[in-house]
Design an enzyme around this catalytic site. Structure first.
Site, PDB file in Angstrom:
ATOM      1  N   ASP A 218       0.832  -1.207   0.000  1.00  0.00           N
ATOM      2  CA  ASP A 218       0.000   0.000   0.000  1.00  0.00           C
ATOM      3  C   ASP A 218       0.866   1.256   0.000  1.00  0.00           C
ATOM      4  O   ASP A 218       1.969   1.259   0.540  1.00  0.00           O
ATOM      5  CB  ASP A 218      -0.914  -0.020   1.233  1.00  0.00           C
ATOM      6  CG  ASP A 218      -2.046   0.983   1.138  1.00  0.00           C
ATOM      7  OD1 ASP A 218      -2.344   1.435   0.016  1.00  0.00           O
ATOM      8  OD2 ASP A 218      -2.623   1.318   2.182  1.00  0.00           O
TER       9      ASP A 218
ATOM     10  N   HIS B 271       3.319   3.039  -8.786  1.00  0.00           N
ATOM     11  CA  HIS B 271       3.259   1.593  -9.040  1.00  0.00           C
ATOM     12  C   HIS B 271       4.534   1.110  -9.730  1.00  0.00           C
ATOM     13  O   HIS B 271       5.050   0.031  -9.417  1.00  0.00           O
ATOM     14  CB  HIS B 271       2.032   1.259  -9.884  1.00  0.00           C
ATOM     15  CG  HIS B 271       0.736   1.608  -9.226  1.00  0.00           C
ATOM     16  ND1 HIS B 271       0.342   1.051  -8.027  1.00  0.00           N
ATOM     17  CD2 HIS B 271      -0.255   2.475  -9.572  1.00  0.00           C
ATOM     18  CE1 HIS B 271      -0.835   1.545  -7.670  1.00  0.00           C
ATOM     19  NE2 HIS B 271      -1.211   2.413  -8.589  1.00  0.00           N
TER      20      HIS B 271
ATOM     21  N   LEU C 206      11.411 -20.594  -3.648  1.00  0.00           N
ATOM     22  CA  LEU C 206      10.337 -19.770  -3.099  1.00  0.00           C
ATOM     23  C   LEU C 206       9.085 -19.865  -3.973  1.00  0.00           C
ATOM     24  O   LEU C 206       9.167 -19.830  -5.204  1.00  0.00           O
ATOM     25  CB  LEU C 206      10.795 -18.314  -3.030  1.00  0.00           C
ATOM     26  CG  LEU C 206       9.756 -17.283  -2.570  1.00  0.00           C
ATOM     27  CD1 LEU C 206       9.539 -17.371  -1.070  1.00  0.00           C
ATOM     28  CD2 LEU C 206      10.180 -15.873  -2.981  1.00  0.00           C
TER      29      LEU C 206
END
Length: 236
Positions: free
Chosen positions: A10, A27, A121
């Site tokens: 956020d 972004h 991962l």
């Protein structure tokens, strides 16, 4: 050490606004934080990382910003997936893909197919995702299995229901980090985060990196997780 870290990324818009830039610039700047966070999780032995990239509510944002996000998503898939693959990372995209363009859906499927055999991962990207949507689609799938005669309603328990959710067969999030100063989970993994430790930090997502990740993991390490038991039972 948490096995599974979930992050609500956020503050991109507010970061851009502070710099008198359009929202999409925030972004774009956040992509670097994604890279650093992935590297940090790999270095610290985290098994699963789930990033909240685009919620089902984000379609309400200005059309120009949404279009920019879709373009950025497409560009990131083109540029980043081969790097993930080289490092043994498996990409998994969760959420309702039907609203995305056919081209973007194809790129998502191709990226997952390329990395499906990797054993490092697991990177989950939540795109057009909502926790309530996840619960509803799991309920529909369970109901359909009953209608098909594969299950009886009495068979359904928490573990079986979980197998119908977006993160089936993965460990539940141990730690959820939210940047940007807000203190809520915003419809993110509401089924999976029943016992997740929450960590909120004031920095905007483009300013988040390995140092902030380490602070969050250190905070997690100093907490006692009781899962309904008493402190005495845990210590014993």
């Amino acid at each position: 050490m948490p096995r599974h870290v979930a992050i609500i990324m956020d503050g991109n818009n507010r970061w851009a606004k502070q710099r008198h830039l359009p929202g999409v610039a925030g972004h774009k700047a956040g992509v670097s934080s994604v890279r650093q966070t992935i590297e940090g999780c790999v270095e610290q032995g985290v098994e699963v990382l789930t990033l909240f990239a685009f919620s089902s509510e984000n379609w309400k944002r200005p059309e120009k910003e949404v279009r920019g996000l879709m373009d950025l998503f497409m560009l990131s898939l083109d540029r980043e997936v081969k790097k993930l693959h080289r490092h043994g990372i498996r990409l998994n995209i969760i959420g309702d893909r039907q609203r995305f363009s056919a081209r973007l859906q194809q790129k998502m499927a191709a990226a997952e197919a390329l990395t499906v055999g990797n054993e490092g991962l697991i990177l989950n990207i939540a795109a057009n995702y909502g926790g309530r949507w996840d619960v509803v689609q799991a309920a529909r799938a369970a109901m359909q299995s009953c209608l098909d005669g594969q299950l009886q309603p009495s068979d359904l328990d928490e573990a079986l229901f979980d197998s119908f959710t977006s993160l089936a067969n993965m460990p539940e999030p141990d730690l959820c980090i939210r940047t940007g100063g807000e203190q809520r989970i915003s419809n993110f993994l509401i089924w999976q985060m029943a016992y997740t430790e929450l960590y909120f930090c004031d920095c905007y997502w483009p300013d988040f990196g390995k140092a902030e990740l380490s602070k969050a993991i250190e905070s997690f390490a100093n907490r006692q997780r009781r899962f309904g038991k008493t402190s005495d039972q845990i210590e014993a």
